[in-house]
Scaffold this active site. Structure first.
Site, mmCIF file in Angstrom:
data_model
loop_
_atom_site.group_PDB
_atom_site.id
_atom_site.type_symbol
_atom_site.label_atom_id
_atom_site.label_comp_id
_atom_site.label_asym_id
_atom_site.label_seq_id
_atom_site.Cartn_x
_atom_site.Cartn_y
_atom_site.Cartn_z
ATOM 1 N N SER A 241 0.907 -0.958 0.268
ATOM 2 C CA SER A 241 0.632 0.191 -0.223
ATOM 3 C C SER A 241 0.894 1.409 0.081
ATOM 4 C CB SER A 241 -0.932 0.064 1.054
ATOM 5 O OG SER A 241 -2.114 0.857 1.545
ATOM 6 N N ASP A 464 -7.929 -4.056 -6.614
ATOM 7 C CA ASP A 464 -8.306 -2.926 -5.501
ATOM 8 C C ASP A 464 -9.034 -2.111 -5.411
ATOM 9 O OD1 ASP A 464 -6.526 -2.346 -3.735
ATOM 10 O OD2 ASP A 464 -4.860 -2.335 -4.199
ATOM 11 N N HIS A 493 -6.513 -6.007 -1.184
ATOM 12 C CA HIS A 493 -5.247 -5.039 -1.269
ATOM 13 C C HIS A 493 -4.332 -5.857 0.004
ATOM 14 C CE1 HIS A 493 -3.830 -0.717 -0.840
ATOM 15 N NE2 HIS A 493 -3.519 -0.828 0.679
#
Length: 552
Positions: A241, A464, A493
Site C-alpha cells: 500500500s 483493488d 488489497h
C-alpha cells in the site's frame, strides 16, 4: 490514500560501509530536477554512517510495541535526524523489532538454509506500524522466508513510540455515533469544514515546528538509516500500500542501495496524482468493489436475506443507514460506523461473510454483531488517533492540495453522483490538507532508467480499491526493469503471501532466489469466501459455490 494497515503476509488486519556505492558518493537522484536537496542527501549519509557504527542493541520488547507472549521477537531503537538538512540537530528514535533467520528448511528440518540478510517490511498507511511483522514467521506462507531472512518490523516516524504525533485528544477523535450522508447538506459541509480547520490547527499546536518533517521523503531517508543500522550494504524491502510509495521514493533516491524490493498493491506515484487525485481515484474504485461485495451477498440471499440482486442489497444497506441515523445501535454505531465497517470489506474479501452477517442480523432484529464489529473501542482510541495524525501529516506535507473549498466541493459532488459509497467520507478525512499550516513539498518524480536499479517485483490485484490497479501499471512503467504480477478479477488489497499460490510462487522465487519472469505475468483469482452465519447464525442450506471474485 485512505488505506487500512494490512499485513499482506496473510491478509491479517493490524487494529510494513554505507552501501554498495562509496561512502562519499551521492545517490543517483541527488541532482534530479525536483529531487531532494543536497543538504538532506548529505545528512542521510551522515546519519547512516552513525547508524552503521552504532548498530541496534536488540533486547526485550516494550509491551506497548510487542506483547510479552511473542517469543523470539527482540526490539531496539535507531536514531535518525528530525531534519536531514541538519543531521547534528534534534534526533528522534524509531522502534525496531526482529526475529533472526531460523536457517531451518521447513520442508526438511535437517537441511540448513543460507541466511540472506534482513527483510524490512512496511504495511502502509501512512501511519501503520510493522512491529508485529516478525511474528509472521510462524505462518506457513512465511516459513521459508523466515528461514532465510531476519524479519524486521518498525514504527516509522510519528507512529507508536517513534516520536509519536498527535492532533487531538483520543476521546474526541473516537466520538460516536457519526453521520455519513452520501449527499451532504450545505450546513453539514460547513460543519465538516470547521472540523477540518480545527484538526489541522490541532496538528500544528501539538507538533509545533516539527510538523513539516513528517513526510514521505523523510520516511525514505529513515529507511536508509535503518538499512545501515542493520548492517546491510543493500536493502531487501517489502512494502504494501503506502509502503510502495516511499519504497519507490527510496528506489529513486538510493537505487544502488537496493538488493531486492517487493511493492505490493502499488500506489500511483505520478506527481500529478499525489495525493489529491489519488484519493479521488480511490473513491471511484471503492464504488466498484462495493458493487462486487453486493453481488456476492445477492448470490447468497439464502444465507443473508438481504436481497437477491445488488440493487436490493443496496436498499437493505440504505435501510440500515436510515435506522441507525434515527437511533444508534448500542448508542455508538451510527451511519458513519456502519460505513467504516463495510468499507473494510473493500480491502479484503475475507471480511465479506462477517460484514454481511452483521448487516443481516441488524436488519432482522439483532444489533449485537454490528455493535461488536463497528463500535469504536476506547482501548484503541489512542492508537487510532495516532495513526490518523500521521496519515494526515504525511499526506498534507507531501504535495500541494487545493486550498479553495469550491474545488473540493465541485470534484467530490461530481464523483459522488456515480460513486456515493466512499466519496464524501474520503473527502472529509483528507480535508484538513486544504487548511494545512505547514509548508508543502513538491513530490519527487519517481523514475529509474535501465540498469540503475535491480529488478523490482510489483504485485497487484486487478480490482483493488484502496490502491487502484492503474497505480501498479504506472509504477511498472516508471521503474525500469520491474515486473508486474497481477491477480486477475480479484480485489484484495495486499496479495503477497496470501491465499493465492500462484502469486506466492512468484514472491518466493524472487525473495529466495532473486528470479523473476522475463515479462509481466498474471494469476487466476483466489477462491471466494464461503457464505456463512446468516441472520440467525445458520449455515446455508443451498449451493455455497466458490467462484471468481468480481462483478458478474
Amino acid at each position: 490514500m485512505r488505506a487500512a494497515a494490512l499485513y499482506s503476509a496473510a491478509g491479517t488486519l493490524l487494529l510494513t560501509t554505507l552501501a554498495a556505492a562509496p561512502a562519499g558518493g551521492a545517490p543517483a537522484a541527488a541532482a534530479a530536477p525536483g529531487g531532494p536537496g543536497v543538504a538532506e542527501l548529505r545528512g542521510t549519509e551522515v546519519a547512516a554512517a552513525r547508524a552503521l557504527a552504532a548498530g541496534i542493541d536488540f533486547g526485550a520488547c516494550d509491551p506497548a510495541d510487542v506483547p510479552k507472549a511473542a517469543r523470539g521477537v527482540r526490539c531496539g531503537t535507531v536514531s535518525v535526524p528530525l531534519d536531514y538538512a541538519h543531521p547534528d540537530g534534534r534526533q528522534i528514535k524509531l522502534t525496531v523489532s526482529r526475529t533472526p533467520a531460523t536457517q531451518k528448511d521447513p520442508r526438511n528440518s535437517k537441511r540448513k538454509v543460507p541466511r540472506q540478510g534482513a527483510l524490512v517490511y512496511n504495511p502502509g498507511g501512512p501511519g501503520a506500524s510493522s512491529m508485529l511483522f516478525p511474528l509472521v514467521g510462524a505462518i506457513p506462507e512465511w516459513q521459508r522466508m523466515a528461514a532465510a531472512y531476519d524479519l524486521i518490523g518498525y514504527s516509522p516516524r510519528g507512529v507508536g513510540r517513534s516520536a509519536p504525533l498527535s492532533c487531538e485528544a483520543p476521546k474526541r477523535f473516537a466520538t460516536a455515533p457519526t453521520a455519513s450522508p452520501s449527499r451532504p447538506s450545505e450546513s453539514f459541509k460547513r460543519q465538516r469544514i470547521a472540523q477540518a480547520k480545527a484538526y489541522a490547527h490541532g496538528c500544528a499546536r501539538h507538533a509545533g515546528d516539527s510538523l513539516r518533517f513528517y513526510n514521505s521523503l523523510n520516511n525514505a531517508r529513515d529507511l536508509d538509516v535503518l538499512r545501515a543500522a542493520l548492517g546491510e550494504d543493500r536493502l531487501t524491502f517489502f512494502g504494501a500500500s503506502y509502503g510502495t510509495y516511499f519504497g519507490a521514493l527510496y528506489a529513486t533516491m538510493f537505487p544502488t542501495h537496493v538488493r531486492r524490493m517487493v511493492l505490493d498493491s502499488a500506489v500511483n506515484p505520478d506527481p500529478q496524482k499525489v495525493w489529491y487525485r489519488n484519493n479521488l481515484d480511490q473513491s471511484a474504485a471503492f464504488e466498484e468493489r462495493w458493487a462486487d461485495f453486493r453481488d456476492w451477498i445477492a448470490r447468497h440471499d439464502d444465507v443473508y436475506r438481504l436481497g437477491n440482486t445488488a440493487a436490493k442489497v443496496q436498499r437493505s444497506y440504505d435501510t440500515a443507514r436510515e435506522r441507525l441515523a434515527a437511533r444508534a445501535a448500542g448508542g455508538k454505531v451510527g451511519p458513519g460506523q456502519l460505513q467504516n465497517a463495510l468499507l473494510k470489506a473493500g480491502y479484503t474479501d475475507t471480511y465479506w461473510p462477517s460484514r454481511a452477517q452483521a448487516l443481516s442480523a441488524y436488519l432482522h432484529g439483532d444489533p449485537k454483531p454490528l455493535v461488536r464489529m463497528a463500535a469504536p473501542s476506547p482501548k484503541e482510541a489512542a492508537d487510532a488517533e495516532n495513526t490518523n495524525a500521521v496519515y494526515t501529516a504525511v499526506e498534507c506535507n507531501d504535495a500541494p492540495w487545493p486550498t479553495e473549498w469550491r474545488t473540493w466541493d465541485r470534484d467530490n459532488t461530481r464523483l459522488a453522483r456515480v460513486a456515493p459509497f466512499e466519496t464524501w467520507d474520503n473527502a472529509w478525512m483528507n480535508l484538513p490538507c486544504a487548511y494545512w499550516p505547514a509548508p508543502r513539498q513538491q513530490p519527487l518524480d519517481v523514475r529509474t532508467g535501465p540498469g540503475e536499479l535491480p529488478p523490482v517485483l510489483i504485485l497487484a490485484a486487478e480490482r483493488d480499491a484502496a490502491a487502484p490497479y492503474a497505480g501498479s501499471l504506472e509504477m511498472n512503467r516508471r521503474l525500469a526493469g520491474s515486473v508486474l504480477v497481477t491477480e486477475r478479477d480479484a480485489g484484495t488489497h495486499g496479495i503477497g503471501a496470501g491465499p493465492n499460490k500462484c502469486v506466492n510462487g512468484y514472491l518466493d522465487s524472487y525473495l529466495l532466489e532473486g528470479s523473476l519472469p522475463v515479462r509481466s505475468a498474471s494469476c487466476a483469482p483466489h477462491e471466494e469466501p464461503v457464505a456463512s452465519g446468516g441472520p440467525a447464525g445458520k449455515k446455508p442450506q443451498g449451493d455455497s459455490r466458490r467462484g471468481r471474485t468480481g462483478r458478474r
